[in-house]
Design an enzyme around this catalytic site. Sequence first.
Site, PDB file in Angstrom:
ATOM      1  N   TRP A 143     -23.940  22.287  10.811  1.00 47.50           N
ATOM      2  CA  TRP A 143     -25.287  21.782  11.126  1.00 47.50           C
ATOM      3  C   TRP A 143     -25.465  21.501  12.616  1.00 47.50           C
ATOM      4  O   TRP A 143     -26.570  21.238  13.048  1.00 47.50           O
ATOM      5  CB  TRP A 143     -25.547  20.485  10.334  1.00 47.50           C
ATOM      6  CG  TRP A 143     -24.401  19.523  10.422  1.00 47.50           C
ATOM      7  CD1 TRP A 143     -23.395  19.380   9.498  1.00 47.50           C
ATOM      8  CD2 TRP A 143     -24.100  18.630  11.491  1.00 47.50           C
ATOM      9  NE1 TRP A 143     -22.486  18.442   9.940  1.00 47.50           N
ATOM     10  CE2 TRP A 143     -22.902  17.967  11.160  1.00 47.50           C
ATOM     11  CE3 TRP A 143     -24.721  18.314  12.708  1.00 47.50           C
ATOM     12  CZ2 TRP A 143     -22.317  17.019  11.994  1.00 47.50           C
ATOM     13  CZ3 TRP A 143     -24.131  17.371  13.533  1.00 47.50           C
ATOM     14  CH2 TRP A 143     -22.947  16.733  13.176  1.00 47.50           C
ATOM     15  N   ASN A 144     -24.373  21.510  13.404  1.00 47.34           N
ATOM     16  CA  ASN A 144     -24.546  21.030  14.791  1.00 47.34           C
ATOM     17  C   ASN A 144     -25.225  22.062  15.702  1.00 47.34           C
ATOM     18  O   ASN A 144     -25.927  21.688  16.642  1.00 47.34           O
ATOM     19  CB  ASN A 144     -23.227  20.520  15.375  1.00 47.34           C
ATOM     20  CG  ASN A 144     -22.165  21.563  15.463  1.00 47.34           C
ATOM     21  OD1 ASN A 144     -22.245  22.602  14.822  1.00 47.34           O
ATOM     22  ND2 ASN A 144     -21.142  21.284  16.252  1.00 47.34           N
ATOM     23  N   LYS A 187     -23.924  31.312   4.297  1.00 50.68           N
ATOM     24  CA  LYS A 187     -24.317  30.021   3.720  1.00 50.68           C
ATOM     25  C   LYS A 187     -24.398  28.984   4.830  1.00 50.68           C
ATOM     26  O   LYS A 187     -23.396  28.541   5.361  1.00 50.68           O
ATOM     27  CB  LYS A 187     -23.299  29.539   2.676  1.00 50.68           C
ATOM     28  CG  LYS A 187     -23.830  28.339   1.919  1.00 50.68           C
ATOM     29  CD  LYS A 187     -22.759  27.382   1.438  1.00 50.68           C
ATOM     30  CE  LYS A 187     -22.210  26.467   2.478  1.00 50.68           C
ATOM     31  NZ  LYS A 187     -23.158  25.507   3.065  1.00 50.68           N
ATOM     32  N   PRO A 188     -25.623  28.603   5.219  1.00 47.67           N
ATOM     33  CA  PRO A 188     -25.748  27.574   6.257  1.00 47.67           C
ATOM     34  C   PRO A 188     -25.447  26.186   5.696  1.00 47.67           C
ATOM     35  O   PRO A 188     -25.371  26.011   4.479  1.00 47.67           O
ATOM     36  CB  PRO A 188     -27.223  27.685   6.657  1.00 47.67           C
ATOM     37  CG  PRO A 188     -27.918  28.281   5.477  1.00 47.67           C
ATOM     38  CD  PRO A 188     -26.909  29.123   4.744  1.00 47.67           C
ATOM     39  N   ALA A 189     -25.300  25.209   6.588  1.00 41.35           N
ATOM     40  CA  ALA A 189     -25.049  23.823   6.162  1.00 41.35           C
ATOM     41  C   ALA A 189     -26.265  23.306   5.395  1.00 41.35           C
ATOM     42  O   ALA A 189     -27.409  23.631   5.729  1.00 41.35           O
ATOM     43  CB  ALA A 189     -24.777  22.954   7.377  1.00 41.35           C
ATOM     44  N   GLY A 202     -16.572  24.887  11.241  1.00 41.50           N
ATOM     45  CA  GLY A 202     -16.727  23.562  10.629  1.00 41.50           C
ATOM     46  C   GLY A 202     -15.448  22.764  10.795  1.00 41.50           C
ATOM     47  O   GLY A 202     -14.678  22.984  11.738  1.00 41.50           O
ATOM     48  N   SER A 203     -15.221  21.867   9.855  1.00 39.16           N
ATOM     49  CA  SER A 203     -14.090  20.943   9.998  1.00 39.16           C
ATOM     50  C   SER A 203     -12.756  21.630   9.698  1.00 39.16           C
ATOM     51  O   SER A 203     -12.701  22.611   8.941  1.00 39.16           O
ATOM     52  CB  SER A 203     -14.276  19.771   9.038  1.00 39.16           C
ATOM     53  OG  SER A 203     -14.308  20.246   7.710  1.00 39.16           O
ATOM     54  N   GLU A 248     -13.312  28.624  13.134  1.00 40.15           N
ATOM     55  CA  GLU A 248     -13.575  27.873  14.370  1.00 40.15           C
ATOM     56  C   GLU A 248     -13.699  26.422  13.939  1.00 40.15           C
ATOM     57  O   GLU A 248     -14.704  26.030  13.345  1.00 40.15           O
ATOM     58  CB  GLU A 248     -14.847  28.432  15.019  1.00 40.15           C
ATOM     59  CG  GLU A 248     -14.904  28.138  16.492  1.00 40.15           C
ATOM     60  CD  GLU A 248     -15.697  26.884  16.762  1.00 40.15           C
ATOM     61  OE1 GLU A 248     -15.051  25.813  16.855  1.00 40.15           O
ATOM     62  OE2 GLU A 248     -16.918  26.970  16.873  1.00 40.15           O
ATOM     63  N   LEU A 249     -12.645  25.644  14.197  1.00 41.15           N
ATOM     64  CA  LEU A 249     -12.523  24.320  13.582  1.00 41.15           C
ATOM     65  C   LEU A 249     -12.689  23.206  14.611  1.00 41.15           C
ATOM     66  O   LEU A 249     -13.283  23.402  15.659  1.00 41.15           O
ATOM     67  CB  LEU A 249     -11.179  24.244  12.848  1.00 41.15           C
ATOM     68  CG  LEU A 249     -10.913  25.423  11.892  1.00 41.15           C
ATOM     69  CD1 LEU A 249      -9.546  25.325  11.258  1.00 41.15           C
ATOM     70  CD2 LEU A 249     -12.001  25.527  10.836  1.00 41.15           C
ATOM     71  N   CYS A 308     -18.028  20.737  18.899  1.00 47.97           N
ATOM     72  CA  CYS A 308     -16.570  20.837  18.728  1.00 47.97           C
ATOM     73  C   CYS A 308     -15.867  20.931  20.079  1.00 47.97           C
ATOM     74  O   CYS A 308     -14.675  20.668  20.173  1.00 47.97           O
ATOM     75  CB  CYS A 308     -16.220  22.008  17.833  1.00 47.97           C
ATOM     76  SG  CYS A 308     -17.056  23.504  18.315  1.00 47.97           S
ATOM     77  N   GLU A 348     -11.404  13.663  16.223  1.00 41.17           N
ATOM     78  CA  GLU A 348     -12.579  14.236  16.870  1.00 41.17           C
ATOM     79  C   GLU A 348     -13.724  13.230  16.668  1.00 41.17           C
ATOM     80  O   GLU A 348     -14.176  13.016  15.534  1.00 41.17           O
ATOM     81  CB  GLU A 348     -12.906  15.577  16.205  1.00 41.17           C
ATOM     82  CG  GLU A 348     -14.008  16.318  16.881  1.00 41.17           C
ATOM     83  CD  GLU A 348     -14.258  17.691  16.249  1.00 41.17           C
ATOM     84  OE1 GLU A 348     -14.051  17.843  15.040  1.00 41.17           O
ATOM     85  OE2 GLU A 348     -14.668  18.598  16.994  1.00 41.17           O
TER      86      GLU A 348
HETATM   87  P1  ADP Z   1     -18.948  18.585   8.767  1.00 40.10           P
HETATM   88  O1  ADP Z   1     -17.987  17.558   8.283  1.00 40.10           O
HETATM   89  O2  ADP Z   1     -19.151  18.621  10.208  1.00 40.10           O
HETATM   90  O3  ADP Z   1     -20.232  18.658   7.977  1.00 40.10           O
HETATM   91  P2  ADP Z   1     -17.889  20.692   7.206  1.00 40.10           P
HETATM   92  O4  ADP Z   1     -16.657  21.466   7.459  1.00 40.10           O
HETATM   93  O5  ADP Z   1     -17.906  19.767   6.031  1.00 40.10           O
HETATM   94  O6  ADP Z   1     -18.210  19.960   8.534  1.00 40.10           O
HETATM   95  O7  ADP Z   1     -19.157  21.647   7.048  1.00 40.10           O
HETATM   96  C1  ADP Z   1     -19.279  22.885   7.668  1.00 40.10           C
HETATM   97  C2  ADP Z   1     -19.800  23.878   6.656  1.00 40.10           C
HETATM   98  O8  ADP Z   1     -18.850  23.946   5.594  1.00 40.10           O
HETATM   99  C3  ADP Z   1     -21.129  23.521   6.002  1.00 40.10           C
HETATM  100  O9  ADP Z   1     -21.866  24.700   5.800  1.00 40.10           O
HETATM  101  C4  ADP Z   1     -20.711  22.941   4.680  1.00 40.10           C
HETATM  102  O10 ADP Z   1     -21.696  23.090   3.678  1.00 40.10           O
HETATM  103  C5  ADP Z   1     -19.515  23.793   4.356  1.00 40.10           C
HETATM  104  N1  ADP Z   1     -18.589  23.216   3.384  1.00 40.10           N
HETATM  105  C6  ADP Z   1     -18.308  21.915   3.145  1.00 40.10           C
HETATM  106  N2  ADP Z   1     -17.391  21.798   2.172  1.00 40.10           N
HETATM  107  C7  ADP Z   1     -17.078  23.053   1.776  1.00 40.10           C
HETATM  108  C8  ADP Z   1     -16.181  23.609   0.799  1.00 40.10           C
HETATM  109  N3  ADP Z   1     -15.434  22.850   0.024  1.00 40.10           N
HETATM  110  N4  ADP Z   1     -16.140  24.956   0.697  1.00 40.10           N
HETATM  111  C9  ADP Z   1     -16.884  25.746   1.477  1.00 40.10           C
HETATM  112  N5  ADP Z   1     -17.740  25.288   2.402  1.00 40.10           N
HETATM  113  C10 ADP Z   1     -17.838  23.963   2.549  1.00 40.10           C
END
Ligand code: ADP
Length: 477
Positions: free
Chosen positions: A151-152, A175-177, A228-229, A250-251, A284, A380
């Site tokens: 989402w950032n 699949k967006p956030a 993402g994370s 990209e974490l 990030c 982070e």
């Molecule tokens: P943040 O903690 O910054 O939201 P995330 O890694 O949770 O970072 O989110 C980044 C993306 O990963 C988003 O699109 C979110 O919907 C997706 N996401 C979160 N959990 C899962 C999962 N278990 N499997 C696949 N995608 C996921």
Amino acid sequence: MKLELIKQAALINGEWLPAQEGIPVCNPATGQELGQVPALSSAHIHDAIKAAKKAFLSWRKTSALERSKLLEAFYQEILSNEAQLASIVTLENGKPLNEALAEVRYTASFVQWFSQESRRIYGDTIPGNRSSQRLLVQKEPVGVCAMITPWNFPSAMLGRKMAAALAAGCTLVAKPAESTPFSALALGVLAQRVGFPKGVINIVTGDPQEIGALFCSSPLISKISFTGSTRVGRLLMSQSAGTLKRLSLELGGNAPFVVCADASLEAALDGAMASKFRNCGQTCIASNRFLVHSSLYPAFVKGLTERVEKLRVGAGHVEDIDLGPMINQAAVQKVKELLLDATQKGARILTGGIPQGDSLFVKPTVLVDATAQCKLWNTEIFGPVASITPFDTDEEAILLANDTSYGLAAYLYTQSSKRAWELSEALAYGMVGLNTGRISTAQAPFGGIKQSGLGREGGRYGLDEYLQLKYICHELI
Ligand code: ADP
């Protein structure tokens, strides 16, 4: 401005599937609902994957020139709609409008870059062992790519993945956030408008865990690109083991910002502000630990505090501001916990403060005297908190800077070219900003090492992520 690009529907095989019983999307500055996107069933996700697979069979055969022209048209279309796209980014993410506009232009720059790179997918010839042999290496698209984005940077993180994949000849399911899907869906509208064939670009919404698991287990998907994370990155990697997918991850990061004794103080302060407070610290590559030589430490602390005190916090869609709200309560709570932990361990807040109440607006904060025992040293922060620590020698600076499991971006300020080379090479990071706090650009490889992930986005390396090698051994008979 009428925001006709806000699409409350998912894109599957060229058709828009509207949201019924949808997932609400809210403006973090007001809490107001902006609209809804569909909570798709697993059958819909399978449909999207199948559509991408079918489309791949013909898309992979398009000429590089054809793909280049479509991407160029997509680039122009993004620029023609930049004001509206920026408004959507600000409404769903909360960042200031000028930052949102910069993000949209950054998205466009990747589309332009890859429109040009698609024509440079070069192979090799290798001398054979006999005069009758011809050994060739050619690059081919990997296949259907799944993309999961955060989402950032709701526009740019998808745009740079899409552009590279499309240039290579891949099709995609993205699949967006869940908190920021409209920027991604708007890119889908524009891509359709310029004529990408149906099924080449599919954008789905719904339960992240379920969709992630379906992507990872699908034999039709060849690659997953995720931003993402680190936690979710690891999960996707383990879930992909069964189908052995290509992965780009990209974490998270924990960027050090090292200011040497011979640095330009003004330049370092400018870079510090740029690298720390963009998107309310939710990037990030945001500086997480400021490490400043003791000779410059008092002046740096004073200068940064003065600048931070001038930052204006507010709602980006109605006023001119420097910092918007944080994305959600969980993000605020994390900042709160990190600040409570640090202050309990002796750190002092010079400006800003520990978030109170349930507002998403967080005061930009400067902190000193935090030690490596504080949680924020190894976490982070992802918020507007600048923690500053002094050091005495270059060796100490490098030890402190590398004292993390992450390895995305680092920043280094020095006016000595010898020190610049030696310390940049000693920094265990995928990217180094040398006398700059702004490193992201379409022609450079963005990505990290260690727990910050795998693969690169942007530059000529970014295209390789979506290509595989085929070696052809030709015997002339
Ligand atoms: P943040 O903690 O910054 O939201 P995330 O890694 O949770 O970072 O989110 C980044 C993306 O990963 C988003 O699109 C979110 O919907 C997706 N996401 C979160 N959990 C899962 C999962 N278990 N499997 C696949 N995608 C996921």
